[in-house]
Design an enzyme around this catalytic site. Sequence first.
Site, PDB file in Angstrom:
ATOM      1  N   ARG A  61      78.089  51.200-133.916  1.00  0.00           N
ATOM      2  CA  ARG A  61      76.900  50.791-134.661  1.00  0.00           C
ATOM      3  C   ARG A  61      75.733  51.767-134.449  1.00  0.00           C
ATOM      4  NH1 ARG A  61      74.892  44.599-134.614  1.00  0.00           N
ATOM      5  NH2 ARG A  61      74.003  45.008-132.566  1.00  0.00           N
ATOM      6  N   LYS A 117      75.966  38.610-138.107  1.00  0.00           N
ATOM      7  CA  LYS A 117      74.863  37.682-138.431  1.00  0.00           C
ATOM      8  C   LYS A 117      73.715  38.427-139.125  1.00  0.00           C
ATOM      9  CE  LYS A 117      74.134  36.238-134.153  1.00  0.00           C
ATOM     10  NZ  LYS A 117      75.120  37.003-133.381  1.00  0.00           N
ATOM     11  N   ARG A 131      70.716  29.811-129.133  1.00  0.00           N
ATOM     12  CA  ARG A 131      71.794  30.416-128.354  1.00  0.00           C
ATOM     13  C   ARG A 131      72.133  29.600-127.112  1.00  0.00           C
ATOM     14  NH1 ARG A 131      70.717  36.187-130.108  1.00  0.00           N
ATOM     15  NH2 ARG A 131      72.370  37.477-129.269  1.00  0.00           N
ATOM     16  N   ARG A 136      77.350  40.826-122.907  1.00  0.00           N
ATOM     17  CA  ARG A 136      76.789  39.961-123.952  1.00  0.00           C
ATOM     18  C   ARG A 136      77.844  38.974-124.447  1.00  0.00           C
ATOM     19  NH1 ARG A 136      74.794  44.208-128.059  1.00  0.00           N
ATOM     20  NH2 ARG A 136      74.052  42.473-129.303  1.00  0.00           N
ATOM     21  N   ARG A 165      71.530  51.291-130.298  1.00  0.00           N
ATOM     22  CA  ARG A 165      70.737  50.325-129.537  1.00  0.00           C
ATOM     23  C   ARG A 165      71.165  50.379-128.079  1.00  0.00           C
ATOM     24  NH1 ARG A 165      70.811  44.510-132.300  1.00  0.00           N
ATOM     25  NH2 ARG A 165      71.257  43.943-130.156  1.00  0.00           N
TER      26      ARG A 165
HETATM   27  P1  AMP Z   1      70.588  40.114-130.867  1.00  0.00           P
HETATM   28  O1  AMP Z   1      69.862  41.213-131.569  1.00  0.00           O
HETATM   29  O2  AMP Z   1      70.513  38.795-131.581  1.00  0.00           O
HETATM   30  O3  AMP Z   1      72.003  40.484-130.515  1.00  0.00           O
HETATM   31  O4  AMP Z   1      69.824  39.864-129.488  1.00  0.00           O
HETATM   32  C1  AMP Z   1      69.669  40.903-128.535  1.00  0.00           C
HETATM   33  C2  AMP Z   1      69.270  40.323-127.191  1.00  0.00           C
HETATM   34  O5  AMP Z   1      68.026  39.617-127.311  1.00  0.00           O
HETATM   35  C3  AMP Z   1      70.220  39.307-126.588  1.00  0.00           C
HETATM   36  O6  AMP Z   1      71.299  39.940-125.904  1.00  0.00           O
HETATM   37  C4  AMP Z   1      69.288  38.555-125.644  1.00  0.00           C
HETATM   38  O7  AMP Z   1      68.997  39.326-124.494  1.00  0.00           O
HETATM   39  C5  AMP Z   1      68.019  38.471-126.450  1.00  0.00           C
HETATM   40  N1  AMP Z   1      67.986  37.272-127.325  1.00  0.00           N
HETATM   41  C6  AMP Z   1      67.980  37.245-128.687  1.00  0.00           C
HETATM   42  N2  AMP Z   1      67.941  35.988-129.148  1.00  0.00           N
HETATM   43  C7  AMP Z   1      67.919  35.184-128.047  1.00  0.00           C
HETATM   44  C8  AMP Z   1      67.906  33.782-127.877  1.00  0.00           C
HETATM   45  N3  AMP Z   1      67.915  32.929-128.922  1.00  0.00           N
HETATM   46  N4  AMP Z   1      67.895  33.296-126.600  1.00  0.00           N
HETATM   47  C9  AMP Z   1      67.872  34.126-125.534  1.00  0.00           C
HETATM   48  N5  AMP Z   1      67.926  35.466-125.628  1.00  0.00           N
HETATM   49  C10 AMP Z   1      67.935  36.005-126.888  1.00  0.00           C
END
Ligand code: AMP
Length: 226
Positions: free
Chosen positions: A135, A22, A97, A179, A168
């Site tokens: 990554r 994404k 999400r 996740r 990360r």
């Molecule tokens: P990402 O970088 O999009 O993979 O997001 C990393 C982490 O941020 C996720 O595993 C969640 O803990 C939190 N997070 C990001 N976007 C959301 C969302 N829309 N709703 C809830 N938690 C989020």
Amino acid sequence: MNNGQKRFPRAVVLFGPPGSGKGTQAKLLIERTGFPQISTGDMLREHIHAGDEIGREVAALMHAGSLVPDDLVNSLVKQRLSRPDCRNGFILDGYPRTQQQAERLGALLEGWGIDQVVIHLVVDYNMIIARLTGRRQCPVCGTLYNALSRPPNQPEVCDLDGARLVIREDDSELVIRERLEEYDRQTRPVLDYFSRAGRRLYEVDASREAPPVLCERIFELIENGG
Ligand code: AMP
């Protein structure tokens, strides 16, 4: 005036499990559409780095691979989308999400008269685990690398500014599995909600093509439909 032509949707939702690409597609689509990337993950990480109240509230949840509360992300997104750079359109990366988030977004966009299109990036979970454990990111400029698909010229060093690359905290295999489970439990069902709500929803196989080729296909879908 659009002379009866289909309007170009201004809200592009990139949907898919963690590691489905994404973020990479959002960055490529910025060039194609001129829209900003709205990544809730990046926004939350900025709060953690700043050490502010929001950062303290979400740090433990994020490090464990869990989702953070809906109300918090909804309000961050609403504020962000109200900024002038989103006036022509925006690319949502990692939001919504949950069904509650999708409902809130739907109501917000409807109120603003903005069309949305959802692009579902489909990738096999074994491939995701291989991708995410390889990554790396530059802590200075944010460039993403991957030991498998996009290695830096010199191992562990950013090609652009020479900074030492970092992993990360939530890219360890245990947290990645959590996740993915969270995705299955809370996020994947949102696809059914999108269908029921009559959203324009396209599925793309995101496991084979090079990112720029896939981006062209996504752009074509956004513009003309499948
Ligand atoms: P990402 O970088 O999009 O993979 O997001 C990393 C982490 O941020 C996720 O595993 C969640 O803990 C939190 N997070 C990001 N976007 C959301 C969302 N829309 N709703 C809830 N938690 C989020």
